[in-house]
Design an enzyme around this catalytic site. Structure first.
Site, PDB file in Angstrom:
ATOM      1  CG  HIS A  75      -1.749   1.232   1.380  1.00  0.00           C
ATOM      2  ND1 HIS A  75      -3.085   1.279   1.061  1.00  0.00           N
ATOM      3  CD2 HIS A  75      -1.421   2.485   1.811  1.00  0.00           C
ATOM      4  CE1 HIS A  75      -3.541   2.507   1.285  1.00  0.00           C
ATOM      5  NE2 HIS A  75      -2.556   3.265   1.751  1.00  0.00           N
ATOM      6  CD  GLU A  76       1.530   3.667   3.706  1.00  0.00           C
ATOM      7  OE1 GLU A  76       1.750   4.723   3.091  1.00  0.00           O
ATOM      8  OE2 GLU A  76       0.477   3.472   4.358  1.00  0.00           O
ATOM      9  CG  HIS A  83       0.421   8.931  -7.031  1.00  0.00           C
ATOM     10  ND1 HIS A  83      -0.660   9.336  -6.289  1.00  0.00           N
ATOM     11  CD2 HIS A  83       0.219   9.429  -8.270  1.00  0.00           C
ATOM     12  CE1 HIS A  83      -1.474  10.041  -7.056  1.00  0.00           C
ATOM     13  NE2 HIS A  83      -0.966  10.108  -8.261  1.00  0.00           N
ATOM     14  CG  HIS A 139       0.461   6.405  -0.695  1.00  0.00           C
ATOM     15  ND1 HIS A 139      -0.625   7.042  -1.246  1.00  0.00           N
ATOM     16  CD2 HIS A 139      -0.006   5.785   0.425  1.00  0.00           C
ATOM     17  CE1 HIS A 139      -1.704   6.817  -0.493  1.00  0.00           C
ATOM     18  NE2 HIS A 139      -1.351   6.046   0.526  1.00  0.00           N
TER      19      HIS A 139
HETATM   20 ZN   LIG Z   1      -2.583   5.346   2.071  1.00  0.00          ZN
END
Ligand SMILES: [Zn+2]
Length: 716
Positions: free
Chosen positions: A496-497, A503, A500
């Site tokens: 998940h992290e 991104h 980011h």
């Molecule tokens: Zn998040």
């Protein structure tokens, strides 16, 4: 000297970026770091450097803005909008470094600086957003937008700056602006009072237990923690159950004493209703003031104001989406409740006790039994297959390599702020350096809880900058020489992290304010939630899930049980979350005149849940209003829906990728081109549509969560 530099900034802003303004000082924050990718000089920054650096950053930006407003040339896109977007780089950089180090080294000295700087930083933002001369220039450029022949990203930049100033009140007259500043100050002080009351009410709600026998079911460690908590309050010889921030309390899953479960649950849901730390008056006043501010700015409600700037656009769009999820979530919760009732009935019969109906304080207790019966594995069996380095390098990095062609090389020559922090240089498929990835995975006493990604530097072609981003988790550090073995939830968090981080790293935009993760909250969780799915992808799991000693792959039946368990309790989790999100929207959709008084809070909650079709007594909202800090203390007012909204985009993206071959470079490159490289260079939902081919759809999310029609109940 300073004025001269400010005057030439419009022509050569990189002068400031490179820190010439204060080059004489030995404060390393005042200069763009000379290290590779300008990674901060962590080994040289002293705590005493922050306040002067913030002050210098604010002065520099005010000079830069003054240079724009005093420019004798008529306002145009370059001398106003681009110049504005270049301004404030020193302040931004100091803010990124401070915010990130404050989060992962949250010492009293750093907290003190944070408390001192927060109002000054917000006043500085207001000073720019409400600068009348600046507004006149920005608006003049905006009014000519049809004839400027701007490229799409430049047009977006113009619209964003215009919207930012309008939303901050730039268009209002002097008297209205004065009222707006008053409202902002009152909202800020009420919010912090709300937060302090939550802390007080939560502490006051802790439940004192007189007899250790009542703690039956808890582990020895939990019992001793409860004894210590009691002793810390002068209640030596007793036990204290302290409350967590949510409605449900984790210890209820283990406590066999039903009366104690009920006491703890009741203490939790009554927090902030009455007593010394009553929050009902504070929150109704907050709702009223935000409604008044929205009306002043020309909106029907605070929710309408807040969502206009998000990818959802309107409260109606969120309600429409949630209306498609709620029935499936509730149906699953009811089916699960029936299963739990069977367990209760069997339990009662075995003990010859009195029959009872499932209550919220029973849910976790019986769900835990069901979980053990259904999936029958424990953490110790699974963890040896999830060793940290292997998960990162053969899982997280591997998926990024297969999809985007990225490769990673550890840089031990660059400074870090803690010896266990690792730095990786990230290379694109063609061998070009893309940026740096800083991995700070371990829990420390001074580190804030949870997991997050932060930028240290953001990519921008205009400024010639590449991304330096970090991931932060709170994995317990093992003893010396011991391997770091993870749960599947921690594995998912790593992916998940890193979503980011990608991104930020893959960002390829011109303007700094449109870069990477500078997207609205209901979009920023899209790339991260999307990236989570690779933790469950058969090819990726097969690559990283190997026993840390023998190297043997994880047995398929064990993996299948681990994955099936991810869908357990999804009815409860989705229902309690949507209930809280819809409660948030209900409060912030009220016009000021319709906000109930303090005594009406409970009745308002009940009718809001009823109206939204999500009222179901065994599954109360994840937060009740007087302890709903996200929406009354933090920045999530009218925004708690964001996680599920962006998860819809993430699951649609996952479904699309699997329909087109899954883990391939072609798929990765396409997603990168349409979404991951684009920051906010276009409207977020347009980016999604350009990738997906249509607007968001609900089916893939229901499927992923196991809520689709025909999917088995509770993962059974
Ligand atoms: Zn998040």
């Amino acid at each position: 000297m300073r004025r001269l530099i400010a005057a030439i900034l419009v022509i050569a802003p990189s002068t400031l970026t490179h820190g010439a303004a204060d080059a004489a000082s030995d404060n390393p924050l005042l200069q763009l770091s000379p290290l590779p990718y300008h990674i901060p000089q962590f080994d040289r920054i002293r705590v005493s450097d922050y306040v002067p650096a913030f002050a210098a950053g604010m002065r520099a930006q005010l000079r830069e803005v003054a240079a724009i407003t005093h420019d004798p040339a008529p306002p145009d896109f370059r001398n106003t909008i681009v110049a504005l977007d270049r301004s404030g780089q020193l302040l931004l950089r100091v803010g990124w470094i401070f915010d990130e180090l404050n989060a992962n080294s949250n010492t009293p000295e750093m907290q003190k600086i944070d408390t001192e700087m927060a109002p000054r930083r917000s006043a500085h933002r207001d000073a720019i957003n409400l600068d009348h001369a600046l507004w006149q220039r920005v608006d003049a450029v905006y009014q000519q937008r049809g004839s400027l022949q701007l490229d799409a990203e430049s047009r977006q930049l113009l619209e964003r700056w215009h919207a930012r100033m309008v939303r901050a009140g730039a268009r209002l007259g002097g008297q209205q602006q004065a009222r707006l500043r008053e409202l902002n100050a009152q909202i800020a002080s009420l919010s912090s009072r709300f937060g302090q009351n939550v802390l007080k009410a939560t502490a006051a709600g802790a439940v004192v237990v007189e007899r250790v026998a009542d703690l039956d079911g808890l582990s020895a460690a939990d019992v001793s923690a409860a004894a210590q908590a009691a002793a810390a309050r002068g209640l030596t010889g007793k036990w204290l159950i302290t409350l967590q921030n949510t409605t449900q309390q984790p210890l209820l899953a283990q406590l066999t004493n039903r009366a104690l479960r009920e006491r703890i649950f009741t203490a939790s849901v009554q927090r902030g209703f009455g007593g010394d730390a009553d929050n009902t008056a504070v929150l109704t006043q907050l709702v009223r003031l935000r409604a008044e501010r929205a009306a002043l700015l020309g909106y029907d409600s605070h929710a309408a104001y807040a969502l206009e700037d998000e990818s959802a656009g309107t409260p109606a769009a969120v309600r429409k989406l949630f209306a498609q999820i709620v029935p499936a979530a509730l149906a699953r919760a009811r089916a699960d409740a029936a299963e739990l009732q069977k367990l209760i009935d069997a339990d009662v019969a075995a003990r010859h006790g009195a029959a009872f109906t499932l209550q919220p304080w029973d849910w976790e207790f019986y769900a835990e039994r069901l979980r053990k019966a259904r999936y029958n594995f424990d953490q110790a069996q699974v963890a040896p297959y999830f060793e940290l380095n292997r998960v990162v390098e053969d899982g997280v990095f591997y998926a990024a390599h297969q999809l985007y062609g990225l490769s990673f090389k550890e840089r031990k020559d660059l400074p870090v702020y803690q010896p266990e922090v690792r730095v990786f240089e990230v290379f694109d498929a063609d061998g070009q350096g893309l940026g740096l990835f800083i991995a700070d995975y371990f829990a420390r006493d001074s580190k804030q809880g949870g997991a997050w990604m932060n930028p240290y530097l953001e990519q921008s072609r205009l400024l010639g900058m590449k991304a330096v981003v970090s991931n932060n988790l709170n994995i317990a550090k093992p003893g010396p020489g011991q391997p770091v073995l993870l749960s599947f939830e921690e594995v998912t968090t790593l992916f998940h992290e890193f979503g980011h981080a990608l991104h930020g790293l893959l960002s390829d935009v011109e303007y700094p304010s449109l870069s990477g993760t500078e997207t609205p909250p209901d979009f920023v969780e899209y790339p991260s939630q999307y990236n989570e799915m690779w933790a469950r992808d058969p090819q990726v799991v097969a690559h990283f899930a190997h026993h840390y000693q023998s190297g043997a792959p994880m047995p398929p039946e064990l993996l299948a049980r681990v994955l099936a368990a991810q869908r357990f309790e999804v009815g409860y989790a989705t229902t309690e979350y949507t209930a809280a999100a819809l409660l948030d929207l209900a409060w912030y959709s009220l016009p000021a005149a319709q906000v109930p008084d303090a005594a009406g809070v409970a009745a308002f909650e009940a009718s809001a849940l009823q109206d939204a079709g999500v009222a179901y007594a065994p599954v109360p909202p994840r937060y009740r209003s007087p302890y709903f800090s996200h929406i009354f203390n933090n920045d999530y007012s009218a925004g708690y829906y964001a996680y599920l909204w962006s998860e819809v985009l993430a699951r649609d993206t996952g479904a699309w990728l699997y329909a087109h071959g899954g883990l391939t470079r072609a798929n990765g490159d396409y997603l990168r081109k349409q979404v991951l490289s684009r920051g906010r260079s276009a409207e977020p939902l347009d980016l999604f549509r350009s990738f997906y081919g249509s607007g968001p759809e609900i089916g893939p999310l229901l499927e992923y969560r196991g809520l689709a029609t025909g999917q088995a109940g509770a993962g059974g």
